[in-house]
Design an enzyme around this catalytic site. Structure first.
Site, PDB file in Angstrom:
ATOM      1  N   ARG A 473       0.728  -1.213   0.028  1.00 49.24           N
ATOM      2  CA  ARG A 473       0.106   0.043   0.022  1.00 49.24           C
ATOM      3  C   ARG A 473       0.859   1.209   0.139  1.00 49.24           C
ATOM      4  NH1 ARG A 473      -4.483  -1.893   4.203  1.00 49.24           N
ATOM      5  NH2 ARG A 473      -2.928  -3.303   4.905  1.00 49.24           N
ATOM      6  N   SER A 537       8.120  -4.878   6.398  1.00 53.81           N
ATOM      7  CA  SER A 537       7.851  -6.069   7.288  1.00 53.81           C
ATOM      8  C   SER A 537       8.591  -7.250   7.224  1.00 53.81           C
ATOM      9  CB  SER A 537       6.477  -6.381   7.047  1.00 53.81           C
ATOM     10  OG  SER A 537       5.611  -5.295   7.024  1.00 53.81           O
ATOM     11  N   ASP A 591       6.119  -3.755  10.431  1.00 53.97           N
ATOM     12  CA  ASP A 591       4.628  -3.614  10.326  1.00 53.97           C
ATOM     13  C   ASP A 591       3.953  -3.590  11.891  1.00 53.97           C
ATOM     14  OD1 ASP A 591       4.172  -6.960   9.145  1.00 53.97           O
ATOM     15  OD2 ASP A 591       5.233  -6.420  10.666  1.00 53.97           O
TER      16      ASP A 591
HETATM   17  C1  0WK Z   1      -1.704  -4.851   7.596  1.00 49.91           C
HETATM   18  C2  0WK Z   1      -0.782  -4.144   7.753  1.00 49.91           C
HETATM   19  C3  0WK Z   1       0.576  -4.639   7.307  1.00 49.91           C
HETATM   20  C4  0WK Z   1       0.740  -5.938   7.809  1.00 49.91           C
HETATM   21  C5  0WK Z   1      -0.219  -6.797   7.460  1.00 49.91           C
HETATM   22  C6  0WK Z   1      -0.183  -8.033   7.781  1.00 49.91           C
HETATM   23  O1  0WK Z   1      -0.957  -2.743   7.332  1.00 49.91           O
HETATM   24  O2  0WK Z   1       1.512  -3.532   7.467  1.00 49.91           O
HETATM   25  O3  0WK Z   1       2.011  -6.374   6.948  1.00 49.91           O
HETATM   26  O4  0WK Z   1      -1.420  -6.379   7.986  1.00 49.91           O
HETATM   27  O5  0WK Z   1      -1.233  -8.850   7.387  1.00 49.91           O
HETATM   28  P1  0WK Z   1      -1.276  -9.820   6.078  1.00 49.91           P
HETATM   29  O6  0WK Z   1      -1.614  -8.777   4.995  1.00 49.91           O
HETATM   30  O7  0WK Z   1       0.024 -10.366   5.895  1.00 49.91           O
HETATM   31  O8  0WK Z   1      -2.251 -10.796   6.370  1.00 49.91           O
HETATM   32  C1  BGC Z   2       8.607 -10.831   9.098  1.00 46.81           C
HETATM   33  C2  BGC Z   2       8.400  -9.835  10.240  1.00 46.81           C
HETATM   34  C3  BGC Z   2       6.988  -9.232  10.075  1.00 46.81           C
HETATM   35  C4  BGC Z   2       6.018 -10.397  10.002  1.00 46.81           C
HETATM   36  C5  BGC Z   2       4.408  -9.940   9.802  1.00 46.81           C
HETATM   37  C6  BGC Z   2       7.589 -11.906   9.292  1.00 46.81           C
HETATM   38  O1  BGC Z   2       8.067 -12.816   8.357  1.00 46.81           O
HETATM   39  O2  BGC Z   2       9.938 -11.372   9.560  1.00 46.81           O
HETATM   40  O3  BGC Z   2       9.123  -8.803  10.045  1.00 46.81           O
HETATM   41  O4  BGC Z   2       6.577  -8.409  11.042  1.00 46.81           O
HETATM   42  O5  BGC Z   2       6.333 -11.262   9.049  1.00 46.81           O
HETATM   43  O6  BGC Z   2       4.339  -9.547   8.550  1.00 46.81           O
END
Ligand code: 0WK
Ligand code: BGC
Length: 852
Positions: A473, A537, A591
């Site tokens: 994003r 992240s 993140d």
């Molecule tokens: C939304 C946050 C972002 C994070 C994500 C983790 O804005 O920074 O990395 O959640 O959740 P995912 O998209 O991996 O399910």
């Molecule tokens: C990364 C982290 C991150 C997490 C959640 C992990 O794989 O090493 O830096 O915070 O994923 O996105």
């Protein structure tokens, strides 16, 4: 059609917990949950009591793929006096017959599993316990009603050292069986439709002849439907009609005979002979039967008698069709199928010996449900074989269930094990913070240089990037200061194609800069240079806020030339390469940190950030004196734990299953991120898929037939786990997911098992996450020498947000393992991009106030 609809209503009454006690049609659960799948094998004894013959059988089931069954059986009589004598005499007789049979076959010393076909209405509480509700079909042995017939038989067998009704059963969805707990799968329901009408719903169709039969029966007012259609009564119906017609001088010149006036003198089997499609032959049979009753029938008398037989038999066949159609409609509606294709197993002397009955039954069923493709399969070997098959299935299910649970138990963690995970996480946290052991530890406890939270005076426009989750994003975050400080955000989501994630670092950062340019264009801000906060992240070593040295990629990223590099430098280089706009790089944050800050803006008690999404990680505010990698002992700093790597030094090996090892070996970073690979969204689907493959290979699932699609890595997406566990209709949901995976012939039981595997895998992930978090909040409590800590955790991530049970199981585990901490969870609605912008805003405020 009307009778069929009435019966469907009666079925619903029987299935419903509130109306079942008064329902005439009892819809009795049978605890038969599955049908044979061809893997059953073994020798089984069977008793078949309640039809016109009592049979003892030895049934050999061979699992040689041809589903061959060999049977030996012996028919024994049940004398009338035993049918109406004492129950113990009756069961002693059954035990004698069994002993005689074993003797004959020379298998007296073999202890074989036994299936008992006991064809009377019974309330079952489990497969091998069945309480007789009421006798039917001429049986009236005392001291049996209200008793468990299996115990009575066991008693007689211990001491020592099986007429024709109508009924139907079918596989019902557990969710419709309100009298039982549990919603999943199916169970065979014994409708006991013989009692249809006992509550008066057929009064307008019953004739005086039906009432006369009932009045003369052993159980007046009971089994009214059975008395209208079954073999025990059809002959008597014909007789009563002939008597009435004779008395009204319509037959036999009005002369009756003692035989004609004798109850039961007109055997139902006479109808089979008289009412057949070869009229002449039928008339001859009619004459023979009537002469047998000392009547002197005229041709007209014979024709009339044949007609009466046809009418009685037709009514029986059509009424049977009507109720059968109600059952077929129930099954079709359960399957939500346009067209139902099914087979009906049929037995019983009327159906077998009376061709016209079965012909009329088939015809009327097809007229009432033309949209159903119904096949009738006549049972050649009686229900004794069925009882043996039920026993064989029960044995197979028990053996398979034991093996499945043995494997699933490896994925179930005890409280002691979870306490151990918490303890090991705590130890790794301390080792990560310590200068001495930091290098060796798996949990790196990385300083983030985020030391303070917004104080509401921040203001301005900030650009934020959010990379590393399931989507990338770019955000414009406008922060307004003052009492009602607030933040407005505009963002655009971009995808990061696989080839970019795993291409070169230049391509990746050029793609990021391309997205920023597109966003600035989209926002009409081309050429604007705003302070930027970068949520990156991945594990980064930071020595200041605007620098992040990438330690390693995770979550499927593998862009070359980045590890060991400062990601801000890589981004700056990409901006330079584009020569389109400039940016003021202020902060790079994880993140988890961004999420903590986003939630902390609303709730100052938010001092922990948690991500359970594609990956998993946590951060929290640690005391500076404990962060040995950073100078200074005053105040706190946010530490990015990078707990995803917990276990990389073997800390979790004794909890890792064969499936975890497979997932790790097939990942693009084997041996790394072990905790993450047991907890986060990128891997749970793969764990489930490997369990399903293992079960299938062992013949415990999908009848051992593996689909090509199920062999495909990543095909069982983690979102399926959330969908499958989402709501009551899960079974239909599971079915459509399995169809999507090419498992088109999966059974209901398969769906139940797939759901169980999903819930076991998700539960372990949530518990492991809860154990990790318990270590974090208890550390903060001990840091502050508090007996009770009240704290908020800001959380984000698709798995946490979309899985129906993950958050509650995680919170239960946390509460159980860290009882001195009262933890509130705040879902981050705005993502960590807002947090990154706020951190940038704080840094800009502090810079403008000359603080560093
Ligand atoms: C939304 C946050 C972002 C994070 C994500 C983790 O804005 O920074 O990395 O959640 O959740 P995912 O998209 O991996 O399910
Ligand atoms: C990364 C982290 C991150 C997490 C959640 C992990 O794989 O090493 O830096 O915070 O994923 O996105």
């Amino acid at each position: 059609m009307d009778v069929s609809i009435r019966f469907r209503r009666e079925m619903d009454k029987g299935l419903c917990r509130d109306t079942n006690p008064t329902a005439a049609v009892k819809m009795l659960p049978t605890y038969v949950r599955s049908t044979p799948d061809g893997t059953e094998q073994g020798e089984f004894l069977a008793l078949d009591l309640g039809g016109s013959n009592f049979r003892v059988l030895l049934v050999k089931v061979m699992a040689d793929g041809e589903q061959k069954v060999e049977m030996e059986n012996q028919i024994y009589a049940i004398p009338e006096h035993l049918m109406r004598g004492s129950g113990s005499e009756l069961f002693d007789h059954i035990a004698d017959c069994l002993a005689n049979f074993l003797e004959k076959l020379g298998i007296k010393d073999k202890k074989l599993p036994l299936g008992f076909t006991f064809s009377f209405p019974c309330q079952q509480t489990k497969l091998d316990e069945s309480v007789l509700v009421s006798w039917t079909k001429g049986f009236k042995a005392s001291g049996v009603e209200g008793k468990d017939v299996v115990s009575l038989l066991k008693k007689s067998i211990k001491k020592r050292g099986v007429r024709t009704g109508t009924n139907a059963c079918y596989m019902e969805q557990m969710r419709n069986l309100e009298v039982l707990d549990g919603d999943e799968g199916r169970m065979c329901v014994n409708t006991e439709w013989g009692a249809f009408g006992d509550d008066g719903v057929l009064e307008d169709l019953r004739t005086d002849f039906d009432r006369e039969i009932d009045a003369g029966s052993l159980n007046p007012g009971k089994q009214l439907f059975e008395k209208m259609i079954s073999g025990m009564y059809m002959g008597e119906l014909v007789r009563l009609i002939l008597v009435r017609m004779t008395k009204e001088r319509l037959l036999f010149q009005g002369k009756t005979t003692a035989e004609l006036l004798t109850t039961g003198s007109f055997n139902t089997s006479y109808i089979y002979a008289i009412d057949n499609d070869r009229d002449e032959e039928g008339l001859a049979s009619a004459e023979k039967v009537l002469r047998g009753l000392s009547l002197d029938p005229s041709v007209e008398d014979c024709i009339a008698t044949q007609r009466v037989c046809q009418i009685v038999s037709t009514r029986a066949a059509h009424l049977c069709a009507a109720t059968l159609v109600a059952v077929l409609r129930q099954i079709r509606d359960n399957k939500a199928a346009e067209k139902l294709r099914t087979t009906i197993g049929v037995d019983g002397s009327v159906y077998k010996n009376h061709q016209e009955f079965s012909r009329r039954l088939h015809k009327m069923v097809r007229r009432l449900v033309p949209d159903c493709d119904v096949r009738f399969l006549q049972s050649q070997c009686g229900s004794g074989k069925g009882a043996a098959m039920v026993t064989a299935v029960a044995y197979r299910l028990a053996a398979q269930q034991a093996e499945r649970q043995r494997i699933l138990d490896t994925l179930r963690l005890s409280r002691e094990q979870l306490l151990d995970v918490k303890k090991r996480m705590s130890e790794e946290m301390v080792r990560g913070l310590s200068k001495q052991t930091h290098e060796q530890t798996s949990v790196k406890m990385l300083p983030t240089y985020v030391r303070s939270t917004p104080d509401g005076t921040e203001h301005g426009d900030f650009l934020a990037l959010d990379l590393g989750g399931s989507s990338f994003r770019v955000l414009l975050v406008q922060v307004q200061s003052g009492k009602r400080h607030k933040v407005d955000m505009h963002h655009k989501i971009y995808s990061i194609p696989q080839e970019i994630m795993q291409g070169t670092g230049e391509e990746l950062f050029d793609h990021i800069v391309y997205c920023i340019a597109d966003f600035l264009e989209y926002m009409g801000m081309k050429g604007t240079s705003l302070p930027l906060g970068f949520t990156f992240s991945f594990p980064c070593h930071q020595s200041k806020l605007d620098q992040g040295i990438l330690l390693r990629w995770t979550k499927g990223f593998k862009a070359s030339g980045c590890v060991g590099q400062d990601v801000i430098t890589l981004l700056k280089a990409a901006v330079r390469r584009r020569q389109d706009f400039d940016l003021n790089f202020v902060a790079v944050v994880n993140d988890t940190v961004g999420t903590m800050m986003t939630c902390g803006y609303e709730d100052p008690k938010c001092e922990v950030g948690l991500i359970v999404g594609t990956g998993t990680n946590a951060c929290y505010m640690e005391e500076m004196q404990n962060i040995e990698l950073v100078e200074g002992d005053v105040g706190r700093m946010c530490v990015n734990m990078e707990w995803g790597a917990f276990g990389d030094n073997g800390e979790l090996d004794d909890f890792c299953t064969q499936f975890d090892h497979i997932v790790d070996n097939c990942s693009n970073n084997p041996g790394k991120q072990r905790y993450e690979k047991m907890v986060s969204g990128m891997y749970l689907g793969e764990i489930v898929r490997n369990v399903l493959m293992d079960f299938t290979a062992k013949g415990l699932l999908f009848r051992g037939k593996l689909s090509e699609r199920l062999k495909t890595r990543g095909i069982f997406e983690t979102k399926f786990l959330s969908q499958i566990e989402r709501d009551r209709l899960a079974m239909r949901q599971v079915r459509s997911i399995l169809q999507h995976l090419g498992l088109t012939s999966s059974t209901c039981d398969d769906s139940v098992l797939v759901k169980e595997v999903c819930s076991v895998v998700a539960r372990r992930a949530a518990q492991l996450c809860g154990a990790g978090l318990a270590a974090v909040v208890d550390k903060i409590r001990q840091n502050r020498n508090l007996n009770q800590l009240s704290i908020t955790v800001g959380v984000d991530g698709t798995l946490y947000k979309t899985h129906p049970h993950f958050s509650s199981i995680m919170q239960e585990t946390l509460q159980d393992l860290a009882p001195q901490c009262r933890v509130t969870f705040q879902k981050s609605e705005d993502g960590s991009g807002k947090g990154a912008a706020l951190i940038t805003a704080v840094a800009c405020r502090m810079k403008s106030e000359g603080q560093h």
